[in-house]
Design a protein around this motif. Structure first.
Motif, PDB file in Angstrom:
ATOM      1  N   ARG A 284     -14.157  -2.992  -5.266  1.00  0.00           N
ATOM      2  CA  ARG A 284     -14.114  -1.558  -5.677  1.00  0.00           C
ATOM      3  C   ARG A 284     -15.303  -0.588  -4.961  1.00  0.00           C
ATOM      4  N   VAL A 285     -14.635   0.183  -3.969  1.00  0.00           N
ATOM      5  CA  VAL A 285     -15.532   1.023  -2.848  1.00  0.00           C
ATOM      6  C   VAL A 285     -15.444   2.418  -3.898  1.00  0.00           C
ATOM      7  N   MET A 286     -16.668   2.652  -4.159  1.00  0.00           N
ATOM      8  CA  MET A 286     -16.623   4.006  -4.810  1.00  0.00           C
ATOM      9  C   MET A 286     -16.931   5.188  -4.007  1.00  0.00           C
TER      10      MET A 286
ATOM     11  N   ALA B 130       8.272  -6.441  -9.398  1.00  0.00           N
ATOM     12  CA  ALA B 130       9.514  -6.704  -8.790  1.00  0.00           C
ATOM     13  C   ALA B 130       8.842  -7.037  -7.480  1.00  0.00           C
ATOM     14  N   ASP B 131       8.209  -6.139  -6.941  1.00  0.00           N
ATOM     15  CA  ASP B 131       7.587  -6.357  -5.345  1.00  0.00           C
ATOM     16  C   ASP B 131       7.015  -7.512  -5.091  1.00  0.00           C
ATOM     17  N   VAL B 132       6.519  -8.314  -6.053  1.00  0.00           N
ATOM     18  CA  VAL B 132       5.832  -9.467  -5.846  1.00  0.00           C
ATOM     19  C   VAL B 132       6.581 -10.761  -6.287  1.00  0.00           C
TER      20      VAL B 132
ATOM     21  N   GLY C 127       7.405   3.995 -15.113  1.00  0.00           N
ATOM     22  CA  GLY C 127       7.859   2.522 -14.766  1.00  0.00           C
ATOM     23  C   GLY C 127       7.176   2.138 -13.453  1.00  0.00           C
ATOM     24  N   TYR C 128       6.440   2.698 -13.004  1.00  0.00           N
ATOM     25  CA  TYR C 128       5.715   2.136 -11.544  1.00  0.00           C
ATOM     26  C   TYR C 128       5.302   0.886 -11.583  1.00  0.00           C
ATOM     27  N   PRO C 129       4.540   0.196 -12.814  1.00  0.00           N
ATOM     28  CA  PRO C 129       4.106  -0.968 -12.610  1.00  0.00           C
ATOM     29  C   PRO C 129       5.127  -2.170 -12.834  1.00  0.00           C
TER      30      PRO C 129
ATOM     31  N   LYS D  46     -13.905   6.096  -8.204  1.00  0.00           N
ATOM     32  CA  LYS D  46     -13.572   4.991  -7.157  1.00  0.00           C
ATOM     33  C   LYS D  46     -13.189   6.022  -5.708  1.00  0.00           C
ATOM     34  N   MET D  47     -13.315   5.447  -4.524  1.00  0.00           N
ATOM     35  CA  MET D  47     -12.980   6.183  -3.346  1.00  0.00           C
ATOM     36  C   MET D  47     -11.301   6.125  -3.406  1.00  0.00           C
ATOM     37  N   SER D  48     -10.859   7.397  -3.255  1.00  0.00           N
ATOM     38  CA  SER D  48      -9.330   7.470  -3.445  1.00  0.00           C
ATOM     39  C   SER D  48      -8.826   8.582  -2.461  1.00  0.00           C
TER      40      SER D  48
ATOM     41  N   ILE E 162       1.104  -1.121  -0.177  1.00  0.00           N
ATOM     42  CA  ILE E 162      -0.014  -0.085   0.015  1.00  0.00           C
ATOM     43  C   ILE E 162       0.955   1.312   0.134  1.00  0.00           C
ATOM     44  N   GLN E 163       0.395   2.412  -0.747  1.00  0.00           N
ATOM     45  CA  GLN E 163       1.479   3.629  -0.759  1.00  0.00           C
ATOM     46  C   GLN E 163       1.086   4.189   0.549  1.00  0.00           C
ATOM     47  N   PRO E 164       2.131   4.664   1.027  1.00  0.00           N
ATOM     48  CA  PRO E 164       2.008   5.461   2.281  1.00  0.00           C
ATOM     49  C   PRO E 164       1.719   7.124   2.047  1.00  0.00           C
TER      50      PRO E 164
ATOM     51  N   VAL F 119      -5.391  -7.815  -3.476  1.00  0.00           N
ATOM     52  CA  VAL F 119      -5.673  -6.159  -3.759  1.00  0.00           C
ATOM     53  C   VAL F 119      -7.114  -6.014  -4.090  1.00  0.00           C
ATOM     54  N   GLY F 120      -7.383  -4.715  -4.440  1.00  0.00           N
ATOM     55  CA  GLY F 120      -8.715  -4.175  -4.946  1.00  0.00           C
ATOM     56  C   GLY F 120      -8.687  -4.342  -6.446  1.00  0.00           C
ATOM     57  N   GLU F 121      -9.796  -4.178  -7.026  1.00  0.00           N
ATOM     58  CA  GLU F 121      -9.869  -4.146  -8.392  1.00  0.00           C
ATOM     59  C   GLU F 121      -8.887  -3.430  -9.177  1.00  0.00           C
ATOM     60  N   ASP F 122      -8.668  -2.352  -8.512  1.00  0.00           N
ATOM     61  CA  ASP F 122      -8.055  -1.351  -9.541  1.00  0.00           C
ATOM     62  C   ASP F 122      -6.575  -1.713  -9.641  1.00  0.00           C
ATOM     63  N   GLN F 123      -6.116  -2.771  -9.101  1.00  0.00           N
ATOM     64  CA  GLN F 123      -4.430  -3.265  -9.131  1.00  0.00           C
ATOM     65  C   GLN F 123      -4.498  -4.410 -10.293  1.00  0.00           C
TER      66      GLN F 123
HETATM   67  P1  TYM Z   1      -3.035   1.683  -3.038  1.00  0.00           P
HETATM   68  O1  TYM Z   1      -1.954   2.199  -2.018  1.00  0.00           O
HETATM   69  O2  TYM Z   1      -3.644   2.683  -3.912  1.00  0.00           O
HETATM   70  O3  TYM Z   1      -4.028   0.884  -2.381  1.00  0.00           O
HETATM   71  C1  TYM Z   1      -3.892  -0.008  -1.339  1.00  0.00           C
HETATM   72  C2  TYM Z   1      -4.870  -1.159  -1.804  1.00  0.00           C
HETATM   73  O4  TYM Z   1      -6.126  -0.685  -1.502  1.00  0.00           O
HETATM   74  C3  TYM Z   1      -6.838  -1.134  -2.630  1.00  0.00           C
HETATM   75  N1  TYM Z   1      -7.836  -0.051  -3.037  1.00  0.00           N
HETATM   76  C4  TYM Z   1      -9.199  -0.067  -3.062  1.00  0.00           C
HETATM   77  N2  TYM Z   1      -9.928  -1.274  -3.059  1.00  0.00           N
HETATM   78  C5  TYM Z   1     -11.273  -1.116  -3.137  1.00  0.00           C
HETATM   79  N3  TYM Z   1     -11.988  -0.089  -3.514  1.00  0.00           N
HETATM   80  C6  TYM Z   1     -11.275   1.151  -3.499  1.00  0.00           C
HETATM   81  N4  TYM Z   1     -11.655   2.339  -3.538  1.00  0.00           N
HETATM   82  C7  TYM Z   1      -9.755   0.999  -3.247  1.00  0.00           C
HETATM   83  N5  TYM Z   1      -8.835   1.897  -3.448  1.00  0.00           N
HETATM   84  C8  TYM Z   1      -7.668   1.125  -3.043  1.00  0.00           C
HETATM   85  C9  TYM Z   1      -6.006  -1.392  -3.629  1.00  0.00           C
HETATM   86  O5  TYM Z   1      -6.191  -2.032  -4.675  1.00  0.00           O
HETATM   87  C10 TYM Z   1      -4.669  -1.901  -3.109  1.00  0.00           C
HETATM   88  O6  TYM Z   1      -4.823  -3.357  -2.858  1.00  0.00           O
HETATM   89  N6  TYM Z   1       0.153   0.167  -6.532  1.00  0.00           N
HETATM   90  C11 TYM Z   1      -0.290  -0.234  -5.393  1.00  0.00           C
HETATM   91  C12 TYM Z   1       0.681  -0.552  -4.405  1.00  0.00           C
HETATM   92  C13 TYM Z   1       1.684  -1.653  -4.601  1.00  0.00           C
HETATM   93  C14 TYM Z   1       1.278  -2.788  -4.633  1.00  0.00           C
HETATM   94  C15 TYM Z   1       2.585  -3.501  -4.778  1.00  0.00           C
HETATM   95  C16 TYM Z   1       0.149  -3.823  -4.540  1.00  0.00           C
HETATM   96  C17 TYM Z   1       2.664  -1.439  -4.670  1.00  0.00           C
HETATM   97  N7  TYM Z   1       3.393  -2.614  -5.199  1.00  0.00           N
HETATM   98  C18 TYM Z   1       2.650  -4.928  -5.052  1.00  0.00           C
HETATM   99  C19 TYM Z   1       0.473  -5.177  -4.621  1.00  0.00           C
HETATM  100  C20 TYM Z   1       1.417  -5.677  -4.914  1.00  0.00           C
HETATM  101  C21 TYM Z   1      -1.262   0.748  -4.942  1.00  0.00           C
HETATM  102  O7  TYM Z   1      -0.869   2.181  -5.169  1.00  0.00           O
HETATM  103  O8  TYM Z   1      -2.150   0.718  -3.865  1.00  0.00           O
END
Ligand code: TYM
Length: 333
Positions: A186-188, A131-133, A124-126, A196-198, A7-9, A143-147
């Motif tokens: 996918r929480v809106m 690499a992370d996994v 290059g983020y993805p 999406k909720m962000s 998760i991003q801090p 993860v959530g749907e957006d990933q």
């Molecule tokens: P991030 O920090 O945006 O979100 C962390 C996790 O929360 C989920 N998420 C949601 N799920 C449902 N509804 C929503 N509205 C919602 N918003 C966020 C995301 O899907 C995620 O699972 N790129 C990633 C971080 C990352 C990562 C990874 C994840 C970096 N390396 C390796 C998995 C594996 C991100 O920005 O998540």
């Protein structure tokens, strides 16, 4: 089963993160070997305030622990403390066609109108995410749907690297599987059922933060956008009512019951009844998490030592894969 997620801090842990991902992390730490990390290297792909990043990294660690991630059961760390993430990312970057990245929708959203000014890291983020996994031979990535798109790319990258540099009897990387499950993948936004909720939504009313107090939670639900109709008795009948469907999903995922059980209870009733019930459920569920978060976040030294200890374990698990990648590419060390 090897579970890895991050998760991003940046900003606060919100209800979308919690219901979409973190609740599943907490369940999975009982079932398999888990590594969960704060993606601080991802956070610097956009504007970075260094002091804020350090503070946010500790706060997000506190929020995850408060939400139930147990550093005794899962390995919890921040990415920057494990050098292998960046090392492997470079090796993968050199073996990923640009065309694959051109398809990534997140870069298009995040770079907006100013693509030329976006950092190379954002593009290059993805690959860093792959690499992370791959570094931990992850099998499941909750993860959530957006990933989803990023995880599909990670599989493609792994497959290409295995076939270019691996041998039939020794694959370098395990192909990871995105694990997207529950009623809230996918929480809106509470203000717009199409977004999406962000963390990055400028409107605080659009999301519920895990640190919100009881009154703000209740107020955000009271003001959430809905429609004048009553709730139906099947989920299919909510078609075309995105905001209503979102609140029903949030209720189900928070209460850990299925959506049909929610509708069985509230069918025929309007939001005048449903919203107060949802607000009460959220207030009661989030209160203990918030209280624990407020307590934990005061002790930076304890958080740092948890993250450092987690990083040492992660480093040991990841190093053989990083070494194998160096060897496969013919890099002498
Ligand atoms: P991030 O920090 O945006 O979100 C962390 C996790 O929360 C989920 N998420 C949601 N799920 C449902 N509804 C929503 N509205 C919602 N918003 C966020 C995301 O899907 C995620 O699972 N790129 C990633 C971080 C990352 C990562 C990874 C994840 C970096 N390396 C390796 C998995 C594996 C991100 O920005 O998540």
């Amino acid at each position: 089963m090897r579970v890895v997620s991050g998760i991003q801090p940046t900003g606060n842990l919100h209800l979308g993160n919690y219901l979409g991902a973190i609740k599943n992390w907490v369940k999975m730490q009982e079932e398999g070997e888990c590594l969960f990390f704060l993606a601080d290297l991802h956070a610097i792909t956009v504007h970075n305030d260094p002091a804020e990043l350090s503070a946010n990294t500790r706060e997000m660690a506190a929020a995850l622990i408060a939400a139930g991630v147990d550093p005794e059961k899962a390995i919890l760390f921040n990415q920057a403390r494990v050098a292998g993430h960046a090392e492997l990312a470079w090796m993968l970057i050199c073996n990923t066609p640009m065309g694959w990245l051109d398809r990534m929708t997140q870069f298009k959203e995040k770079s907006g109108k100013h693509k030329q000014r976006a950092s190379l890291g954002l593009y290059g983020y993805p690959v860093l995410q792959a690499a992370d996994v791959l570094i931990y031979q992850a099998t499941h990535v909750p993860v959530g749907e957006d990933q989803k798109q990023h995880l599909e790319l990670a599989r493609d990258i792994a497959q290409k690297f295995n076939s270019d540099f691996g041998s039939a009897d020794s694959e370098i990387f395990t192909l990871p599987e995105a694990y997207i499950t529950g009623d809230a993948t996918r929480v809106m936004s509470l203000r717009d059922g199409a977004a999406k909720m962000s963390k990055s939504d400028p409107s605080e009313m659009s999301r519920i933060n895990m640190a919100d107090d009881d009154d703000s939670i209740a107020q955000k639900i009271r003001k959430a956008r809905t429609d004048p109709e009553v709730l139906p008795d099947t989920f299919e009948a909510l078609e075309g009512r995105a905001e209503a469907a979102n609140l029903v999903n949030i209720y189900a995922a928070t209460a850990d019951i299925d959506v049909q059980a929610v509708l069985d209870q509230f069918a025929g009733q309007g939001f005048g009844t449903f919203k107060p019930a949802l607000a009460e459920l959220l207030v009661e569920t989030l209160r203990p998490i918030r209280e624990e978060f407020l307590r934990l976040k005061e002790d930076s030294a304890a958080l740092d030592s948890i993250l450092a200890a987690g990083a040492a374990k992660a480093e040991a698990l990841g190093r053989p894969t990083v070494d194998a990648a160096y060897d496969a590419l013919g890099l002498l060390r």
